[in-house]
Design a protein around this motif. Structure first.
Motif, PDB file in Angstrom:
ATOM      1  N   TYR A 184     -26.602   2.443 -52.390  1.00 22.19           N
ATOM      2  CA  TYR A 184     -27.554   3.487 -52.249  1.00 22.19           C
ATOM      3  C   TYR A 184     -28.630   3.035 -50.999  1.00 22.19           C
ATOM      4  N   MET A 185     -28.799   2.046 -50.525  1.00 22.97           N
ATOM      5  CA  MET A 185     -29.594   1.807 -49.346  1.00 22.97           C
ATOM      6  C   MET A 185     -28.627   2.166 -48.230  1.00 22.97           C
ATOM      7  N   VAL A 186     -27.626   1.959 -48.029  1.00 18.35           N
ATOM      8  CA  VAL A 186     -26.820   2.200 -46.981  1.00 18.35           C
ATOM      9  C   VAL A 186     -26.889   3.793 -46.841  1.00 18.35           C
ATOM     10  N   LEU A 187     -26.551   4.373 -47.944  1.00 14.97           N
ATOM     11  CA  LEU A 187     -26.457   5.976 -47.634  1.00 14.97           C
ATOM     12  C   LEU A 187     -27.919   6.500 -47.503  1.00 14.97           C
ATOM     13  N   PHE A 188     -28.918   5.987 -48.019  1.00 14.73           N
ATOM     14  CA  PHE A 188     -30.237   6.909 -48.040  1.00 14.73           C
ATOM     15  C   PHE A 188     -31.229   6.060 -47.067  1.00 14.73           C
ATOM     16  N   ASN A 189     -30.928   4.941 -46.545  1.00 19.35           N
ATOM     17  CA  ASN A 189     -31.938   4.082 -45.718  1.00 19.35           C
ATOM     18  C   ASN A 189     -31.095   4.009 -44.389  1.00 19.35           C
ATOM     19  N   ARG A 190     -29.745   4.186 -44.320  1.00 15.02           N
ATOM     20  CA  ARG A 190     -29.334   4.139 -42.881  1.00 15.02           C
ATOM     21  C   ARG A 190     -28.509   5.249 -42.520  1.00 15.02           C
ATOM     22  N   VAL A 191     -27.518   5.860 -43.343  1.00 14.56           N
ATOM     23  CA  VAL A 191     -26.676   7.127 -42.905  1.00 14.56           C
ATOM     24  C   VAL A 191     -27.268   8.250 -42.447  1.00 14.56           C
ATOM     25  N   LEU A 192     -28.313   8.598 -43.725  1.00 18.68           N
ATOM     26  CA  LEU A 192     -28.934   9.834 -43.358  1.00 18.68           C
ATOM     27  C   LEU A 192     -30.202   9.790 -42.615  1.00 18.68           C
ATOM     28  N   PRO A 193     -30.810   8.743 -42.517  1.00 21.75           N
ATOM     29  CA  PRO A 193     -32.249   8.900 -41.573  1.00 21.75           C
ATOM     30  C   PRO A 193     -31.519   8.654 -40.180  1.00 21.75           C
ATOM     31  N   ASP A 194     -30.357   7.914 -40.001  1.00 20.41           N
ATOM     32  CA  ASP A 194     -30.035   7.893 -38.603  1.00 20.41           C
ATOM     33  C   ASP A 194     -29.518   9.153 -38.090  1.00 20.41           C
ATOM     34  N   VAL A 195     -29.051   9.978 -38.906  1.00 23.39           N
ATOM     35  CA  VAL A 195     -28.599  11.379 -38.598  1.00 23.39           C
ATOM     36  C   VAL A 195     -29.756  12.180 -38.160  1.00 23.39           C
ATOM     37  N   VAL A 196     -31.008  12.173 -39.030  1.00 20.56           N
ATOM     38  CA  VAL A 196     -32.223  12.938 -38.771  1.00 20.56           C
ATOM     39  C   VAL A 196     -32.976  12.223 -37.531  1.00 20.56           C
ATOM     40  N   VAL A 197     -32.851  11.183 -37.151  1.00 20.45           N
ATOM     41  CA  VAL A 197     -33.509  10.642 -36.104  1.00 20.45           C
ATOM     42  C   VAL A 197     -32.706  11.029 -34.847  1.00 20.45           C
ATOM     43  N   GLN A 198     -31.288  11.053 -35.037  1.00 18.54           N
ATOM     44  CA  GLN A 198     -30.592  11.420 -33.714  1.00 18.54           C
ATOM     45  C   GLN A 198     -30.486  13.114 -33.489  1.00 18.54           C
ATOM     46  N   TYR A 199     -30.383  13.823 -34.490  1.00 17.20           N
ATOM     47  CA  TYR A 199     -30.414  15.090 -34.424  1.00 17.20           C
ATOM     48  C   TYR A 199     -31.567  16.017 -34.797  1.00 17.20           C
TER      49      TYR A 199
END
Length: 897
Positions: free
Chosen positions: A514-529
């Motif tokens: 859960y933490m990898v998906l919602f605290n790493r993968v998705l926020p990284d996309v939002v920050v980048q794009y």
């Protein structure tokens, strides 16, 4: 749906010069491939292998679906079967359960299209699928070119090696989303918990939906049916180009103030080789601005190139949420010249605004408020679900009607809920135009999810596709990771049982995923794009700073009222920083009930009514609350009306309390705006687009000026809440009245209403108000006037309605032609509560409804209908609370039946 917003154009030319290596190619060409499709049951499907294997399908149906039939693209297999008269209307009576076989089978879709030799001479020819639902293998002229596995991805295929001059055949084979993953899931050491209503017979008690990137609600929800769809659900195009193409065009808003907008036109350009290019950026806006011209030398290299071009607009026309200013929109155009010719062109429409999610520490914990153009916005709105079980058949007109209804009810915010779909462009464009800001969930509806590398990469690509597609919409103000996954893991009973069953080590692994998906993968996309739009991990959540259900930090969902049958007054005990869900159910009106049922079904315990109530025990909850607060409805139709009034009154209590709690609380989003099929649900607008009582109430309790009486500390406090940005001179009038309409006490008070604030402007000791008076025999009429005009009115009752001895009202109604519609004038010599005007089977829209009539008061309602005035006169029906319930003595005699 793009249209020119202004009449002045500003051209900013940025010339990128280099030695030219590109040829004199022509502009990118796009051909729509949405026509000429047909479909059939896949030849290796279980139905065709073993006739009769599915008892819901007879031999005649098997034969029909084995042959090619016409299909619609975009579409779904269920809607294609319906259009071909293979299946009955899925929403009618209890047909849902007889159509589950469709999602268990594999299906083929095919079309043919011509490709001229000139197209094949282009350097690049690509197939673009905006959406495939979900497990699909694509064949072009018999060659496999794509294997898709995510409903929310955009798929691009290099088609040139497989095309030929003349006729070409495109075949898409869809595999059952259930069968595709079921066998693999069975082999896993544990099965992730799912909150959708999975089919025990088909899925063997296993929820397959957590493992599939597909709209969760299509597996069934507590307001929606189970239709596991497949199909080409978004458009298909064939695109050809030569030297260079614009893959993405984004207007980055680095800083926006009243004086200047510092922007950047960001382009992602794919080039065939190295060479010079020229880019022109132009924009149309609400006023003429002098553009700054920039020239620079740049070489495009083979592959992907990122180009950022600074733009500056002085005195920009800024975009505001509804109620705070205009919804000014700019249209930007980027044209790309490669070599000596135009290679491509792209357009973007956006609004210029500054955005901040303000989270300051204060005496209550930590604030949560959206600040747009420097203004703290109180979010007044609602949660939104998909508009249909089959989303590809929702026309732009329905989006417009429902979203305009939200705006007409003084809403300024929607939450796009995470168990549905990322809506199409029409939805977001209309929200931009109406000033409806959007809390945008990623599409994770409440299950726990896998953490393997393939799944995470699929989600990452999905998020990139969707954030890049939607990031130019000024209406989107937050990206949220999921709906209720975090609070579910922490608090729900099924998750507690799951953790105990699999052991601590395995449970820790699930949470780590859960933490990898919602605290790493998705926020990284939002920050980048997605900057400057913020990311939030879940709804509800405290951003891992407290319990996800905290009222000190973050957003909150509150469901003790309704699910736990808590008293409705408990809404007033909640003091969240931002409320993103709370709700109360009702039935739709009789006209909508008739659309899916027959007379024998008109009982809340009939199989059909239970089939159209997806929240277990929901009809009983409505009935229980009615008996507690209102009494025994006379009959089925009275029950429908009464359920709507009770829903409206319940949410009114919650919404007004949340608005009174400003600035501690800065958002009230009730569940839910709309329905995806005709059903008893929490919606305030039913599937047919008909406003329930709650939608009319919302227009009052979300008004920009609200007068709101509330009993606190032995006094009736008269609050006024203002969303206006300037102080407002107003007059407050309160009258204590008996049920016959006699004024017992009256008080007026002039006040300067504070801007963007909630405060008490009058305090009335209850002991004095009720001296020698009974609570069930009096009420208070509170009125707020500005410049002699009533802007808000609220009736306050000191007891439950079932205890009030309401008089029998003699309501007079007169209907006259008025402009292009009609005007109905209502009047009563006695108090009449929640007066509901309808015209039977004649559809109509109303400027207001479910109104309270004070003795001698006249209320006028504007009506629009295709029916003539004589039809409306004959069909007109008026119902009030008095008419809907049995007298108290009869209640005690019939309650057990």
């Amino acid at each position: 749906m793009h249209k020119l917003i202004s009449s002045w154009a500003v051209l900013v030319s940025i010339i990128l010069l280099a030695s030219t290596a590109f040829s004199a190619g022509s502009q990118k060409q796009v051909v729509q491939l949405n026509h000429g499709w047909r479909f059939r049951l896949a030849t290796d499907s279980s139905l065709s292998q073993v006739p009769g294997v599915n008892p819901e399908v007879d031999q005649a149906t098997l034969q029909k679906v084995s042959d090619w039939l016409p299909a619609e693209v975009p579409g779904a297999v269920q809607t294609d079967l319906l259009a071909n008269k293979i299946i009955p209307e899925p929403f009618y009576r209890d047909n849902e359960k007889r159509l589950q076989w469709i999602g268990q089978e594999d299906w083929q879709y095919q079309t043919s299209f011509d490709v001229p030799a000139a197209t094949l001479s282009r350097k690049h020819v690509e197939l673009l699928f905006q959406g495939l639902d979900t497990y699909a293998t694509v064949f072009l002229n018999g060659q496999g070119v794509l294997r898709a596995d995510n409903m929310f991805r955009i798929w691009r295929v290099d088609a040139k090696p497989y095309l030929k001059a003349g006729s070409n055949t495109l075949l898409v084979v869809f595999r059952s989303p259930i069968n595709e993953v079921l066998e693999q899931i069975e082999l896993l050491p544990y099965h992730l918990p799912s909150i959708s209503s999975h089919d025990a017979d088909v899925e063997k008690g296993i929820g397959t939906d957590p493992y599939t990137r597909k709209a969760p609600y299509q597996y069934g929800w507590d307001w929606g049916p189970r239709f596991v769809t497949m199909g080409v659900w978004k458009p298909v195009t064939l695109e050809s180009w030569d030297d260079a193409v614009i893959r993405d065009f984004h207007i980055a808003q680095n800083e926006v103030t009243a004086d200047v907008a510092n922007l950047a036109a960001e382009l992602e350009i794919e080039a065939s080789g190295n060479g010079g290019a020229k880019i022109n950026i132009s924009y149309n806006g609400p006023q003429a601005n002098s553009g700054k011209k920039t020239e620079r030398s740049v070489t495009l290299h083979a592959g992907i190139n990122h180009v950022s071009i600074p733009l500056e607009i002085e005195k920009p026309a800024r975009w505001y949420p509804a109620g705070y200013g205009p919804q000014s929109l700019y249209e930007f155009t980027a044209s790309l010249d490669a070599g000596r010719s135009r290679a491509d062109e792209a357009k973007v429409r956006t609004g210029l605004r500054s955005l901040e999610l303000r989270r300051d520490y204060d005496q209550w914990g930590r604030s949560m408020e959206f600040v747009i153009n420097g203004i703290p916005i109180f979010g007044k709105g609602v949660d939104v679900i998909p508009f249909d079980s089959f989303p590809s058949r929702v026309p732009a007109e329905r989006y417009r009607q429902i979203l305009q209804s939200a705006r007409d009810a003084n809403m300024n915010m929607l939450r796009e809920w995470g168990g549905g779909i990322y809506e199409n462009d029409d939805f977001y464009n209309i929200c931009d135009e109406l000033g409806l800001i959007i809390w945008q969930d990623f599409m994770f509806g409440g299950d726990m999810y896998p953490g393997n590398a393939e799944y995470l990469e699929s989600v990452r690509q999905e998020a990139i596709d969707q954030v890049k597609r939607l990031r130019n919409h000024p209406s989107i103000v937050i990206w949220c990771g999921n709906n209720e996954v975090e609070t579910g893991w922490m608090h729900w009973g099924d998750r507690t049982q799951f953790k105990a069953a699999i052991g601590q080590k395995a449970a820790d692994k699930v949470w780590q995923d859960y933490m990898v998906l919602f605290n790493r993968v998705l926020p990284d996309v939002v920050v980048q794009y997605g900057q400057p739009v913020p990311y939030w991990p879940s709804s509800p959540s405290s951003n891992f700073e407290d319990d996800p259900d905290s009222q000190r930090i973050g957003d909150m969902h509150y469901w003790q009222v309704w699910h736990a049958l808590a008293p409705i007054e408990d809404y007033k005990l909640q003091l969240p920083r931002f409320m993103t869900e709370y709700g109360f159910q009702s039935f739709p009106e009789m006209a909508t009930i008739k659309s899916f049922s027959v007379a024998e079904d008109w009982d809340i315990s009939s199989p059909v009514m239970l089939s159209h109530q997806k929240n277990k025990g929901g009809n009983g909850r409505i009935y229980d609350y009615l008996l507690r607060y209102f009494g025994q409805p006379k009959d089925f139709e009275a029950f429908l009306y009464a359920s709507q009034v009770m829903q409206a009154e319940a949410i009114k209590i919650g919404a007004e309390h949340l608005r009174r709690s400003r600035p501690r609380t800065m958002g009230s989003l009730y569940w839910q705006l709309n329905d995806c099929w005709p059903v008893a649900s929490w919606a305030s607008i039913d599937y047919a687009g008909r406003w329930k009582a709650l939608q009319y109430y919302a227009r009052r309790f979300y008004n920009d000026l609200l007068i709101s009486p509330n009993e606190e500390n032995s006094a009736l406090q008269i609050y006024v809440v203002s969303d206006r940005q300037q102080p407002q001179q107003a007059q407050i009038r309160v009258r204590l009245m008996d049920l016959s309409g006699k004024v017992l006490e009256e008080k007026t008070h002039s006040a300067e209403i504070k801007p963007l604030a909630s405060d008490v402007y009058l305090s009335l000791p209850v002991t004095q108000l009720l001296a020698q008076r009974r609570r069930d025999q009096v009420f208070l009429d509170a009125e707020l006037n500005v410049d002699g005009k009533q802007v808000s009115r609220n009736l306050y009752f000191f007891d439950k309605m079932k205890n009030m001895q309401l008089p029998r009202p003699d309501i007079k109604a007169d209907i006259q032609s008025s402009g292009s519609g009609y005007r109905v004038t209502l009047q009563s010599a006695e108090l009449a509560r929640d007066v509901y005007l309808s015209f039977g089977d004649n559809d109509a829209t109303f400027s207001d409804n479910y109104v309270d009539l004070l003795p001698g008061q006249t209320v006028q309602i504007e009506v629009n209908s295709k029916a003539g005035i004589e039809q409306l006169k004959q069909a007109m029906k008026i119902v009030s609370l008095y008419d809907a319930f049995l007298p108290p003595m009869q209640v005690s005699q019939t309650a057990g039946h």
